[in-house]
Design an enzyme around this catalytic site. Structure first.
Site, PDB file in Angstrom:
ATOM      1  N   MET A  30       0.731  -1.348   0.047  1.00 51.18           N
ATOM      2  CA  MET A  30      -0.141  -0.122   0.170  1.00 51.18           C
ATOM      3  C   MET A  30       0.980   1.097   0.165  1.00 51.18           C
ATOM      4  SD  MET A  30      -3.381  -0.863   1.965  1.00 51.18           S
ATOM      5  CE  MET A  30      -2.988  -0.477   3.868  1.00 51.18           C
ATOM      6  N   GLY A  31       2.066   1.232  -0.277  1.00 52.03           N
ATOM      7  CA  GLY A  31       3.160   2.307  -0.491  1.00 52.03           C
ATOM      8  C   GLY A  31       3.495   2.610   0.842  1.00 52.03           C
ATOM      9  N   LEU A  33       6.510   3.128   1.698  1.00 51.71           N
ATOM     10  CA  LEU A  33       7.613   1.933   1.497  1.00 51.71           C
ATOM     11  C   LEU A  33       8.644   2.195   2.442  1.00 51.71           C
ATOM     12  CD1 LEU A  33       7.646   0.918  -2.207  1.00 51.71           C
ATOM     13  CD2 LEU A  33       5.852   0.004  -0.417  1.00 51.71           C
ATOM     14  N   GLY A  36      11.578  -2.745   5.179  1.00 48.98           N
ATOM     15  CA  GLY A  36      10.751  -4.165   5.152  1.00 48.98           C
ATOM     16  C   GLY A  36      10.451  -4.437   3.775  1.00 48.98           C
ATOM     17  N   HIS A  37       9.761  -3.447   3.129  1.00 51.78           N
ATOM     18  CA  HIS A  37       9.387  -3.634   1.902  1.00 51.78           C
ATOM     19  C   HIS A  37      10.704  -3.875   0.733  1.00 51.78           C
ATOM     20  CE1 HIS A  37       5.916  -1.326   3.267  1.00 51.78           C
ATOM     21  NE2 HIS A  37       5.098  -2.036   2.699  1.00 51.78           N
ATOM     22  N   GLY A 150       4.989  -9.957   4.332  1.00 52.77           N
ATOM     23  CA  GLY A 150       5.683 -10.057   5.559  1.00 52.77           C
ATOM     24  C   GLY A 150       4.848 -10.578   6.571  1.00 52.77           C
ATOM     25  N   LYS A 152       4.866  -9.780   9.716  1.00 47.27           N
ATOM     26  CA  LYS A 152       4.221  -8.787  10.724  1.00 47.27           C
ATOM     27  C   LYS A 152       2.773  -8.798  10.628  1.00 47.27           C
ATOM     28  CE  LYS A 152       4.088  -4.232  10.482  1.00 47.27           C
ATOM     29  NZ  LYS A 152       3.064  -3.790  10.836  1.00 47.27           N
ATOM     30  N   GLN A 156      -3.054 -11.889   8.441  1.00 50.11           N
ATOM     31  CA  GLN A 156      -3.341 -11.469   6.950  1.00 50.11           C
ATOM     32  C   GLN A 156      -2.563 -12.639   6.103  1.00 50.11           C
ATOM     33  OE1 GLN A 156      -3.061  -7.748   4.533  1.00 50.11           O
ATOM     34  NE2 GLN A 156      -0.753  -8.285   4.249  1.00 50.11           N
ATOM     35  N   SER A 188       7.068  -0.562   9.680  1.00 51.84           N
ATOM     36  CA  SER A 188       5.466  -0.295   9.266  1.00 51.84           C
ATOM     37  C   SER A 188       5.516   0.978   8.777  1.00 51.84           C
ATOM     38  CB  SER A 188       4.525  -0.362  10.736  1.00 51.84           C
ATOM     39  OG  SER A 188       3.488   0.120  10.190  1.00 51.84           O
TER      40      SER A 188
HETATM   41  O1  PAF Z   1      -0.254  -5.747   3.586  1.00 49.87           O
HETATM   42  C1  PAF Z   1      -0.595  -4.688   3.035  1.00 49.87           C
HETATM   43  O2  PAF Z   1       0.127  -3.706   2.523  1.00 49.87           O
HETATM   44  C2  PAF Z   1      -2.109  -4.836   2.684  1.00 49.87           C
HETATM   45  O3  PAF Z   1      -2.837  -5.514   3.114  1.00 49.87           O
HETATM   46  C3  PAF Z   1      -1.884  -5.430   0.934  1.00 49.87           C
HETATM   47  C4  PAF Z   1      -1.610  -7.117   0.967  1.00 49.87           C
HETATM   48  C5  PAF Z   1      -0.834  -4.802  -0.139  1.00 49.87           C
HETATM   49  C6  PAF Z   1      -3.343  -5.647   0.393  1.00 49.87           C
HETATM   50  O4  PAF Z   1      -3.915  -4.166   0.120  1.00 49.87           O
END
Ligand code: PAF
Length: 282
Positions: A30-31, A33, A36-37, A150, A152, A156, A188
């Site tokens: 979701m940007g 960043l 971690g990303h 991830g 974290k 999810q 985060s």
């Molecule tokens: O973890 C996230 O950033 C979001 O939940 C995801 C997986 C990109 C879905 O919008």
């Protein structure tokens, strides 16, 4: 690095890559960043021929409209980070590209078997329905061989795995370790919105998890949950939402005496920011 906003443009470029026999690795985000990303992208780079990353702040997974409005949007800096981490194509659609028929619930035929009943699922109604909806749409648009998530967001990850298995999607879900700041705070996108005095105490969240790890061998889960909650309550800036020790597969409370496959999960508010973290026990 190529950048597209329309799913058709993404698909045709990736189809062309696939026609050359290239395997596509995918990192949905979701940007806003951070390192971690960057690690997810580097891992995808090492394991695939082509790396696609999406940046889309998905409205259907926000149950708090203020959180959606305040979610940091930093596309310029994000593109630079992605290019240097080895991303080949950035998919950054708007709401109308992702939801051409408008924002509406599209429930998927996935039995979650209780994976969504506790923790985030209990506190954020509709959140995981929105996550599944958008991840499914993103998988459809990208068609990846592997997708990187991830740890974290432990719940999810479990739900995305379950969805992928139930819908028989031809993608391998790759879990990636939590990346921490030197003081232990899990990275985060929300951390950047902490006030300096909140950021200073934020590592206590991880310290509560470490306390649980140190007590795990000799104590029952209920007692550890109580002690961890008590530890965090000493810092008045924190509002604990849950500290729960659950089974890593079912995400249900561990059985009395269970010493394997357990994970401690925590969520707490620091001012207006909600943080989550977790640590596997044993
Ligand atoms: O973890 C996230 O950033 C979001 O939940 C995801 C997986 C990109 C879905 O919008």
């Amino acid at each position: 690095m190529k950048q597209v906003i329309h799913p058709d443009a993404l698909r045709s470029w990736l189809d062309w890559q696939r026609s050359k026999g290239h395997k596509v690795g995918f990192v949905p985000t979701m940007g806003a960043l951070h390192e971690g990303h960057a690690q997810l992208v580097r891992q995808a780079r090492a394991e695939n021929d082509v790396v696609a990353v999406s940046i889309f702040v998905n409205p259907t997974q926000f149950n708090d409209q203020q959180d959606l409005i305040n979610y940091p949007r930093t596309l310029e800096a994000d593109s630079q980070l992605l290019a240097s981490a080895g991303c080949d194509i950035l998919f950054a659609p708007g709401v109308s590209e992702m939801y051409p028929d408008g924002l509406k619930e599209e429930p998927l035929p996935v039995a979650l078997l209780g994976l969504d009943t506790l923790m985030e699922g209990a506190l954020r109604p509709g959140h995981f329905m929105g996550v599944m909806q958008v991840v499914n749409k993103l998988f459809e648009a990208v068609g990846p061989c592997r997708a990187y998530f991830g740890q974290k967001d432990f719940q999810q990850l479990a739900i995305v795995r379950r969805m992928t298995a139930e819908l028989e999607l031809p993608v391998t879900i790759v879990p990636c370790p939590i990346v921490r700041e030197p003081d232990g705070l899990a990275m985060s996108s929300r951390n950047r919105r902490l006030q300096p005095h909140e950021r200073a105490v934020a590592p206590l969240l991880y310290q509560a998890l470490q306390l649980a790890q140190s007590l795990w061998a000799g104590h029952e889960a209920a007692e550890i949950e109580h002690r961890a909650a008590e530890f965090l309550s000493r810092e008045p800036l924190f509002g604990l939402e849950y500290f729960q020790i659950v089974d890593v597969d079912t995400l249900q409370p561990v059985a009395p005496g269970q010493k394997k496959n357990a994970v401690a999960c925590i969520a707490a508010r620091l001012g207006v920011i909600r943080l989550i973290d977790n640590a596997v026990l044993g």
